[in-house]
Design a protein around this motif. Structure first.
Motif, PDB file in Angstrom:
ATOM      1  N   GLY A   1     -21.981  -1.363  24.257  1.00  0.00           N
ATOM      2  CA  GLY A   1     -21.712  -0.241  25.139  1.00  0.00           C
ATOM      3  C   GLY A   1     -20.788   0.791  24.533  1.00  0.00           C
ATOM      4  N   TYR A   2     -20.017   0.367  23.533  1.00  0.00           N
ATOM      5  CA  TYR A   2     -19.070   1.277  22.891  1.00  0.00           C
ATOM      6  C   TYR A   2     -19.706   2.053  21.741  1.00  0.00           C
ATOM      7  CZ  TYR A   2     -14.453   2.886  21.370  1.00  0.00           C
ATOM      8  OH  TYR A   2     -13.366   3.663  21.044  1.00  0.00           O
ATOM      9  N   THR A   3     -20.931   1.722  21.396  1.00  0.00           N
ATOM     10  CA  THR A   3     -21.615   2.421  20.314  1.00  0.00           C
ATOM     11  C   THR A   3     -22.507   3.523  20.863  1.00  0.00           C
ATOM     12  OG1 THR A   3     -23.636   1.058  20.289  1.00  0.00           O
ATOM     13  CG2 THR A   3     -21.711   0.217  19.084  1.00  0.00           C
ATOM     14  N   ALA A   4     -22.839   4.470  19.995  1.00  0.00           N
ATOM     15  CA  ALA A   4     -23.722   5.562  20.386  1.00  0.00           C
ATOM     16  C   ALA A   4     -25.185   5.149  20.390  1.00  0.00           C
ATOM     17  CB  ALA A   4     -23.519   6.756  19.456  1.00  0.00           C
ATOM     18  N   ASP A   5     -25.467   3.890  20.042  1.00  0.00           N
ATOM     19  CA  ASP A   5     -26.852   3.410  20.055  1.00  0.00           C
ATOM     20  C   ASP A   5     -27.378   3.248  21.478  1.00  0.00           C
ATOM     21  OD1 ASP A   5     -26.851   3.240  17.270  1.00  0.00           O
ATOM     22  OD2 ASP A   5     -26.060   1.193  17.304  1.00  0.00           O
ATOM     23  N   LEU A   6     -26.479   3.067  22.429  1.00  0.00           N
ATOM     24  CA  LEU A   6     -26.851   2.915  23.834  1.00  0.00           C
ATOM     25  C   LEU A   6     -26.254   4.084  24.613  1.00  0.00           C
ATOM     26  CD1 LEU A   6     -26.230  -0.934  24.267  1.00  0.00           C
ATOM     27  CD2 LEU A   6     -28.415   0.238  23.914  1.00  0.00           C
ATOM     28  N   PRO A   7     -26.886   4.468  25.729  1.00  0.00           N
ATOM     29  CA  PRO A   7     -26.424   5.669  26.457  1.00  0.00           C
ATOM     30  C   PRO A   7     -25.176   5.479  27.295  1.00  0.00           C
ATOM     31  CG  PRO A   7     -28.356   4.729  27.524  1.00  0.00           C
ATOM     32  CD  PRO A   7     -28.157   3.952  26.253  1.00  0.00           C
ATOM     33  N   ALA A   8     -24.635   4.272  27.376  1.00  0.00           N
ATOM     34  CA  ALA A   8     -23.493   4.042  28.264  1.00  0.00           C
ATOM     35  C   ALA A   8     -22.295   4.908  27.876  1.00  0.00           C
ATOM     36  CB  ALA A   8     -23.107   2.561  28.253  1.00  0.00           C
ATOM     37  N   GLU A   9     -21.996   5.008  26.577  1.00  0.00           N
ATOM     38  CA  GLU A   9     -20.829   5.790  26.170  1.00  0.00           C
ATOM     39  C   GLU A   9     -21.031   7.278  26.456  1.00  0.00           C
ATOM     40  OE1 GLU A   9     -20.530   7.997  23.346  1.00  0.00           O
ATOM     41  OE2 GLU A   9     -22.695   7.912  23.038  1.00  0.00           O
ATOM     42  N   ARG A  10     -22.273   7.760  26.336  1.00  0.00           N
ATOM     43  CA  ARG A  10     -22.545   9.167  26.668  1.00  0.00           C
ATOM     44  C   ARG A  10     -22.348   9.414  28.157  1.00  0.00           C
ATOM     45  NH1 ARG A  10     -27.186  11.714  28.440  1.00  0.00           N
ATOM     46  NH2 ARG A  10     -28.587  10.022  27.836  1.00  0.00           N
TER      47      ARG A  10
ATOM     48  N   SER B   1     -17.458  11.839  42.040  1.00  0.00           N
ATOM     49  CA  SER B   1     -17.087  11.989  40.634  1.00  0.00           C
ATOM     50  C   SER B   1     -16.118  10.887  40.193  1.00  0.00           C
ATOM     51  CB  SER B   1     -16.490  13.380  40.377  1.00  0.00           C
ATOM     52  OG  SER B   1     -15.372  13.623  41.196  1.00  0.00           O
ATOM     53  N   ASP B   2     -15.210  10.475  41.070  1.00  0.00           N
ATOM     54  CA  ASP B   2     -14.366   9.326  40.741  1.00  0.00           C
ATOM     55  C   ASP B   2     -15.220   8.063  40.581  1.00  0.00           C
ATOM     56  OD1 ASP B   2     -12.018  10.762  40.677  1.00  0.00           O
ATOM     57  OD2 ASP B   2     -11.232  10.004  42.580  1.00  0.00           O
ATOM     58  N   THR B   3     -16.224   7.936  41.436  1.00  0.00           N
ATOM     59  CA  THR B   3     -17.138   6.798  41.322  1.00  0.00           C
ATOM     60  C   THR B   3     -17.883   6.824  39.997  1.00  0.00           C
ATOM     61  OG1 THR B   3     -17.425   6.495  43.704  1.00  0.00           O
ATOM     62  CG2 THR B   3     -19.245   5.781  42.298  1.00  0.00           C
ATOM     63  N   ALA B   4     -18.375   7.998  39.601  1.00  0.00           N
ATOM     64  CA  ALA B   4     -19.098   8.102  38.330  1.00  0.00           C
ATOM     65  C   ALA B   4     -18.214   7.679  37.166  1.00  0.00           C
ATOM     66  CB  ALA B   4     -19.602   9.526  38.130  1.00  0.00           C
ATOM     67  N   MET B   5     -16.946   8.097  37.181  1.00  0.00           N
ATOM     68  CA  MET B   5     -16.032   7.723  36.099  1.00  0.00           C
ATOM     69  C   MET B   5     -15.805   6.213  36.084  1.00  0.00           C
ATOM     70  SD  MET B   5     -14.320   9.373  33.684  1.00  0.00           S
ATOM     71  CE  MET B   5     -14.811   8.112  32.524  1.00  0.00           C
ATOM     72  N   ARG B   6     -15.619   5.638  37.255  1.00  0.00           N
ATOM     73  CA  ARG B   6     -15.343   4.208  37.358  1.00  0.00           C
ATOM     74  C   ARG B   6     -16.574   3.380  36.979  1.00  0.00           C
ATOM     75  NH1 ARG B   6     -12.812   4.748  41.682  1.00  0.00           N
ATOM     76  NH2 ARG B   6     -14.597   4.628  43.075  1.00  0.00           N
ATOM     77  N   VAL B   7     -17.733   3.771  37.474  1.00  0.00           N
ATOM     78  CA  VAL B   7     -18.953   2.996  37.245  1.00  0.00           C
ATOM     79  C   VAL B   7     -19.395   3.080  35.781  1.00  0.00           C
ATOM     80  CG1 VAL B   7     -21.422   2.884  37.789  1.00  0.00           C
ATOM     81  CG2 VAL B   7     -19.743   3.051  39.629  1.00  0.00           C
ATOM     82  N   THR B   8     -19.279   4.259  35.181  1.00  0.00           N
ATOM     83  CA  THR B   8     -19.664   4.363  33.772  1.00  0.00           C
ATOM     84  C   THR B   8     -18.708   3.555  32.887  1.00  0.00           C
ATOM     85  OG1 THR B   8     -18.435   6.455  33.573  1.00  0.00           O
ATOM     86  CG2 THR B   8     -20.803   6.594  34.006  1.00  0.00           C
ATOM     87  N   THR B   9     -17.427   3.554  33.236  1.00  0.00           N
ATOM     88  CA  THR B   9     -16.470   2.741  32.488  1.00  0.00           C
ATOM     89  C   THR B   9     -16.807   1.261  32.605  1.00  0.00           C
ATOM     90  OG1 THR B   9     -14.722   4.379  32.856  1.00  0.00           O
ATOM     91  CG2 THR B   9     -14.016   2.163  32.236  1.00  0.00           C
ATOM     92  N   ASP B  10     -17.153   0.828  33.812  1.00  0.00           N
ATOM     93  CA  ASP B  10     -17.518  -0.573  34.015  1.00  0.00           C
ATOM     94  C   ASP B  10     -18.831  -0.916  33.314  1.00  0.00           C
ATOM     95  OD1 ASP B  10     -15.235  -0.992  35.473  1.00  0.00           O
ATOM     96  OD2 ASP B  10     -16.206  -0.873  37.435  1.00  0.00           O
ATOM     97  N   ALA B  11     -19.748   0.037  33.242  1.00  0.00           N
ATOM     98  CA  ALA B  11     -21.011  -0.216  32.547  1.00  0.00           C
ATOM     99  C   ALA B  11     -20.767  -0.478  31.065  1.00  0.00           C
ATOM    100  CB  ALA B  11     -21.960   0.964  32.726  1.00  0.00           C
ATOM    101  N   VAL B  12     -19.872   0.302  30.455  1.00  0.00           N
ATOM    102  CA  VAL B  12     -19.508   0.052  29.060  1.00  0.00           C
ATOM    103  C   VAL B  12     -18.940  -1.355  28.910  1.00  0.00           C
ATOM    104  CG1 VAL B  12     -17.937   0.731  27.203  1.00  0.00           C
ATOM    105  CG2 VAL B  12     -19.160   2.480  28.493  1.00  0.00           C
ATOM    106  N   GLN B  13     -18.147  -1.795  29.876  1.00  0.00           N
ATOM    107  CA  GLN B  13     -17.558  -3.131  29.830  1.00  0.00           C
ATOM    108  C   GLN B  13     -18.644  -4.208  29.915  1.00  0.00           C
ATOM    109  OE1 GLN B  13     -14.351  -3.472  29.308  1.00  0.00           O
ATOM    110  NE2 GLN B  13     -14.290  -5.707  29.322  1.00  0.00           N
ATOM    111  N   VAL B  14     -19.609  -4.033  30.787  1.00  0.00           N
ATOM    112  CA  VAL B  14     -20.688  -5.010  30.923  1.00  0.00           C
ATOM    113  C   VAL B  14     -21.493  -5.114  29.630  1.00  0.00           C
ATOM    114  CG1 VAL B  14     -22.854  -5.525  32.120  1.00  0.00           C
ATOM    115  CG2 VAL B  14     -20.866  -4.773  33.426  1.00  0.00           C
ATOM    116  N   LEU B  15     -21.715  -3.973  28.994  1.00  0.00           N
ATOM    117  CA  LEU B  15     -22.494  -3.976  27.758  1.00  0.00           C
ATOM    118  C   LEU B  15     -21.699  -4.453  26.557  1.00  0.00           C
ATOM    119  CD1 LEU B  15     -24.399  -2.298  29.612  1.00  0.00           C
ATOM    120  CD2 LEU B  15     -24.976  -0.951  27.612  1.00  0.00           C
ATOM    121  N   GLY B  16     -20.388  -4.559  26.695  1.00  0.00           N
ATOM    122  CA  GLY B  16     -19.559  -5.079  25.623  1.00  0.00           C
ATOM    123  C   GLY B  16     -19.535  -4.167  24.418  1.00  0.00           C
ATOM    124  N   GLY B  17     -19.551  -4.767  23.223  1.00  0.00           N
ATOM    125  CA  GLY B  17     -19.484  -3.990  21.996  1.00  0.00           C
ATOM    126  C   GLY B  17     -20.592  -2.976  21.886  1.00  0.00           C
TER     127      GLY B  17
END
Length: 386
Positions: free
Chosen positions: A347-356, A329-345
């Motif tokens: 990744g922060y929108t609801a148009d892509l699933p990274a923020e969900r 679960s710590d990995t999931a939190m870290r990896v999803t946060t990093d995925a948002v970073q890779v996707l940039g702006g």
């Protein structure tokens, strides 16, 4: 990317292939919209049930799949990769069936398990209360014994909080106080959803997992027959802890599924997104980030599988389950946060699933024992040498 699975039998390989097909066809197309509208996918669980996926780790003679935990957990991961609401829902249902399967009498198993495992019913696990989350032994919901001349059985009064599938489940596995304070005064019960006096608050408004209802379940003078008690009176707390050891592995598998989905999204974006004339994945700052994400996901998967193999072999696995839940679960939190970073702006929108995925990952550090509790379990085992 396709995960290479090490499966013990051809049947298990076929099962995982079926799960992947169902996840792609039934879950992927509806996950985002259902989460946006907070629509519980009850019909999806019926589809999974008819495919034999709602009773996988339980004996075939009672309607289960007879599969080892090593296989069952990979099914949970596959489902969670497409939609955590469903992967977590399967884990919760399996948790709710555990007390009857492992601690019920033979008559109870024969009477209840075929219905619980048959695919048409869905369960919920009622342990937490508003004042007793991590301190579960402090629960106050009471099941008062009724004198035989007055009909026998129990009358239940109280409320349970943060119950996954609250108001949507077909049965509730309840832990209530039948004796004095402390863990020895707690017993376990099977409660059908149509029991008179059972009521539900509106679902909580949550950060994520909006399609999975989480609600307060209220017991207002609910009458239960003596046969509804699972195991001896006063044994409920040990039943709850045994169930949670196995349930934590389901959370770990679900966390790996979420992390894998985020990794796949980030890798795909890094291959396609071009800056300064080349894919961003060719830049060391991004490629190293992806490498760390992939390593953490693979390590978390191996940790939950190692614990599952201990369980399948009949060996103690509680400490390893706590480690797996904590790390995954710590990995999931870290990896999803990093995925948002890779996707940039984007990744922060609801148009892509990274923020969900990032919002969903957070709850996995909390449910079925916070990660602080998992650290206590592991630390205690180390100090005591167990």
């Amino acid at each position: 990317m396709t995960v290479e699975r090490r499966l013990p039998t051809p049947e298990a390989r076929e099962l995982l292939a079926l799960t992947r097909e169902l996840a792609e066809k039934e879950l992927r197309p509806r996950a985002a919209e259902s989460e946006r509208t907070a629509t519980f996918p009850r019909e999806v669980f019926r589809t999974l049930g008819r495919a034999g996926l709602l009773g996988l780790p339980y004996p075939e003679r009672y309607g289960g799949g007879g599969q080892p935990y090593e296989v069952y957990l990979q099914v949970v991961e596959e489902l969670a990769t497409e939609w955590l609401t469903v992967g977590l829902g399967l884990s919760v249902h399996t948790l709710a069936c555990f007390p009857v399967a492992e601690f019920g009498g033979e008559r109870q198993r024969a009477d209840l398990l075929p219905g619980l495992l048959g695919g048409e019913t869905l369960g919920a696990y009622c342990l937490s209360e508003a004042h007793s989350g991590s301190d579960a032994a402090a629960l106050r919901t009471r099941a008062e014994a009724v004198a035989p001349e007055a009909g026998g059985g129990y009358r239940v009064h109280g409320a349970k909080s943060w119950i996954t599938h609250g108001g949507a489940a077909d049965f509730y596995t309840l832990f209530a106080r039948t004796g004095g304070p402390g863990p020895d005064g707690i017993s376990c019960f099977h409660v059908p959803a149509n029991a008179e006096g059972l009521a539900f608050d509106p679902p909580e408004h949550k950060m994520g997992l909006n399609a999975s209802p989480t609600a307060v379940v209220r017991f207002d003078d609910v009458a239960l027959p003596a046969a509804a008690r699972i195991g001896p009176e006063g044994r409920g707390f040990s039943i709850a802890l045994a169930a949670l050891d196995s349930g934590r592995l389901g959370i770990a598998a679900g966390a790996v599924g979420v992390a894998q989905a985020a990794l796949d999204l980030a890798v795909d974006h890094a291959r396609q997104r071009r800056q300064f004339g080349r894919p961003i994945g060719e830049f060391q700052g991004v490629s190293f980030l992806l490498a760390d994400m992939a390593t953490q996901v693979a390590a978390a998967r191996e940790l939950y599988l190692a614990a599952a193999r201990l369980r399948d072999a009949g060996r103690p696995f509680g400490t390893q389950a706590a480690m797996a839940k904590l790390f995954a679960s710590d990995t999931a939190m870290r990896v999803t946060t990093d995925a948002v970073q890779v996707l940039g702006g984007g990744g922060y929108t609801a148009d892509l699933p990274a923020e969900r995925l990032m919002r969903e990952a957070k709850v996995l550090q909390i449910v079925e024992g916070t990660n602080q509790i998992q650290r206590m379990v592991v630390g205690r085992a180390l100090v005591r040498g167990s």
